[in-house]
Design a protein around this motif. Structure first.
Motif, PDB file in Angstrom:
ATOM      1  N   ARG A 178     -53.604  16.614  49.951  1.00  0.00           N
ATOM      2  CA  ARG A 178     -53.255  17.214  51.255  1.00  0.00           C
ATOM      3  C   ARG A 178     -52.299  16.324  52.044  1.00  0.00           C
ATOM      4  NH1 ARG A 178     -58.697  16.315  54.900  1.00  0.00           N
ATOM      5  NH2 ARG A 178     -59.050  14.209  54.179  1.00  0.00           N
ATOM      6  N   ASN A 220     -46.212  14.838  51.480  1.00  0.00           N
ATOM      7  CA  ASN A 220     -45.213  15.329  52.429  1.00  0.00           C
ATOM      8  C   ASN A 220     -44.202  16.255  51.773  1.00  0.00           C
ATOM      9  OD1 ASN A 220     -46.081  14.109  54.845  1.00  0.00           O
ATOM     10  ND2 ASN A 220     -45.215  12.143  54.204  1.00  0.00           N
ATOM     11  N   HIS A 221     -43.456  16.932  52.634  1.00  0.00           N
ATOM     12  CA  HIS A 221     -42.362  17.810  52.195  1.00  0.00           C
ATOM     13  C   HIS A 221     -41.104  16.984  51.926  1.00  0.00           C
ATOM     14  CE1 HIS A 221     -39.225  20.928  52.436  1.00  0.00           C
ATOM     15  NE2 HIS A 221     -38.574  20.008  53.126  1.00  0.00           N
ATOM     16  N   ALA A 260     -38.858  19.482  62.482  1.00  0.00           N
ATOM     17  CA  ALA A 260     -37.707  18.716  61.981  1.00  0.00           C
ATOM     18  C   ALA A 260     -38.116  17.986  60.715  1.00  0.00           C
ATOM     19  CB  ALA A 260     -37.250  17.724  63.041  1.00  0.00           C
ATOM     20  N   HIS A 316     -37.836  14.979  58.047  1.00  0.00           N
ATOM     21  CA  HIS A 316     -37.453  13.564  57.998  1.00  0.00           C
ATOM     22  C   HIS A 316     -37.473  13.058  56.559  1.00  0.00           C
ATOM     23  CE1 HIS A 316     -39.198  13.505  62.322  1.00  0.00           C
ATOM     24  NE2 HIS A 316     -37.898  13.764  62.349  1.00  0.00           N
TER      25      HIS A 316
HETATM   26  C1  LIG Z   1     -49.874  18.296  54.718  1.00  0.00           C
HETATM   27  S1  LIG Z   1     -49.378  17.278  56.047  1.00  0.00           S
HETATM   28  C2  LIG Z   1     -48.691  15.951  55.179  1.00  0.00           C
HETATM   29  C3  LIG Z   1     -49.369  14.669  55.502  1.00  0.00           C
HETATM   30  C4  LIG Z   1     -49.041  14.160  56.871  1.00  0.00           C
HETATM   31  N1  LIG Z   1     -47.749  13.456  56.853  1.00  0.00           N
HETATM   32  C5  LIG Z   1     -50.114  13.211  57.341  1.00  0.00           C
HETATM   33  O1  LIG Z   1     -49.857  12.019  57.531  1.00  0.00           O
HETATM   34  O2  LIG Z   1     -51.261  13.651  57.500  1.00  0.00           O
HETATM   35  C6  LIG Z   1     -48.039  18.222  56.622  1.00  0.00           C
HETATM   36  C7  LIG Z   1     -47.436  17.731  57.897  1.00  0.00           C
HETATM   37  O3  LIG Z   1     -46.824  16.460  57.700  1.00  0.00           O
HETATM   38  C8  LIG Z   1     -45.594  16.388  58.394  1.00  0.00           C
HETATM   39  N2  LIG Z   1     -44.514  16.291  57.410  1.00  0.00           N
HETATM   40  C9  LIG Z   1     -44.596  16.451  56.072  1.00  0.00           C
HETATM   41  N3  LIG Z   1     -43.414  16.290  55.487  1.00  0.00           N
HETATM   42  C10 LIG Z   1     -42.541  16.020  56.482  1.00  0.00           C
HETATM   43  C11 LIG Z   1     -41.135  15.781  56.513  1.00  0.00           C
HETATM   44  N4  LIG Z   1     -40.370  15.784  55.422  1.00  0.00           N
HETATM   45  N5  LIG Z   1     -40.555  15.572  57.725  1.00  0.00           N
HETATM   46  C12 LIG Z   1     -41.288  15.577  58.857  1.00  0.00           C
HETATM   47  N6  LIG Z   1     -42.614  15.789  58.891  1.00  0.00           N
HETATM   48  C13 LIG Z   1     -43.237  16.017  57.716  1.00  0.00           C
HETATM   49  C14 LIG Z   1     -45.468  17.678  59.194  1.00  0.00           C
HETATM   50  O4  LIG Z   1     -46.025  17.453  60.465  1.00  0.00           O
HETATM   51  C15 LIG Z   1     -46.324  18.632  58.392  1.00  0.00           C
HETATM   52  O5  LIG Z   1     -46.808  19.682  59.189  1.00  0.00           O
END
Ligand SMILES: C[S@@+](CC[C@H](N)C(=O)[O-])C[C@H]1O[C@@H](n2cnc3c(N)ncnc32)[C@H](O)[C@@H]1O
Length: 116
Positions: free
Chosen positions: A50, A53-54, A103, A105
């Protein structure tokens, strides 16, 4: 295969209710849409997948496969992944008019700037 995205399969109506509850509890919400009617909720029952990241230039892909009349979400790599490299996949979120834009990142040269 790298990892399975575990969680609880919910119908849309239940997922919407649960998301409201999680947000009211100030919890981070982890949900993965598997089709137009179902979502996998990894908020309380999910594993480490989970946290993936994207990226607009991902090293993995997430695929929904049917399994024993249910579903599984399988994360597989699509190229060689170096030691210490972050796993990422393309979330393929729909862009919905009027919805809050996220956005991106990811830092890829071909970054599309938005996740949705
Ligand atoms: C499934 S979570 C991924 C894990 C999250 N980064 C965390 O620390 O809990 C999905 C969220 O992470 C952030 N996220 C994931 N990939 C991202 C990216 N390439 N750029 C910016 N935010 C990202 C967004 O807020 C997204 O809604």
């Amino acid at each position: 295969m790298v990892i399975e995205y575990n969680g609880t399969i919910l119908r849309n109506e239940v997922a919407i209710r649960k998301e409201k509850i999680y947000r009211s509890q100030n919890r981070a919400v982890f949900m993965f849409r598997i089709d137009s009617e179902h979502v996998v909720d990894a908020t309380l029952t999910g594993g480490i997948a989970r946290y993936i990241n994207h990226s607009c230039a991902p090293n993995c892909v997430a695929e929904v496969v049917t399994f024993e009349r249910g579903y599984k979400i399988i994360i597989s790599c699509i190229r060689r992944i170096e030691k210490g490299e972050e796993l990422c996949f393309n979330y393929q979120f729909d862009s919905v008019e009027g919805q809050h834009k996220i956005a991106c990142h990811c830092g890829a040269p071909e970054c599309r700037k938005w996740i949705n």
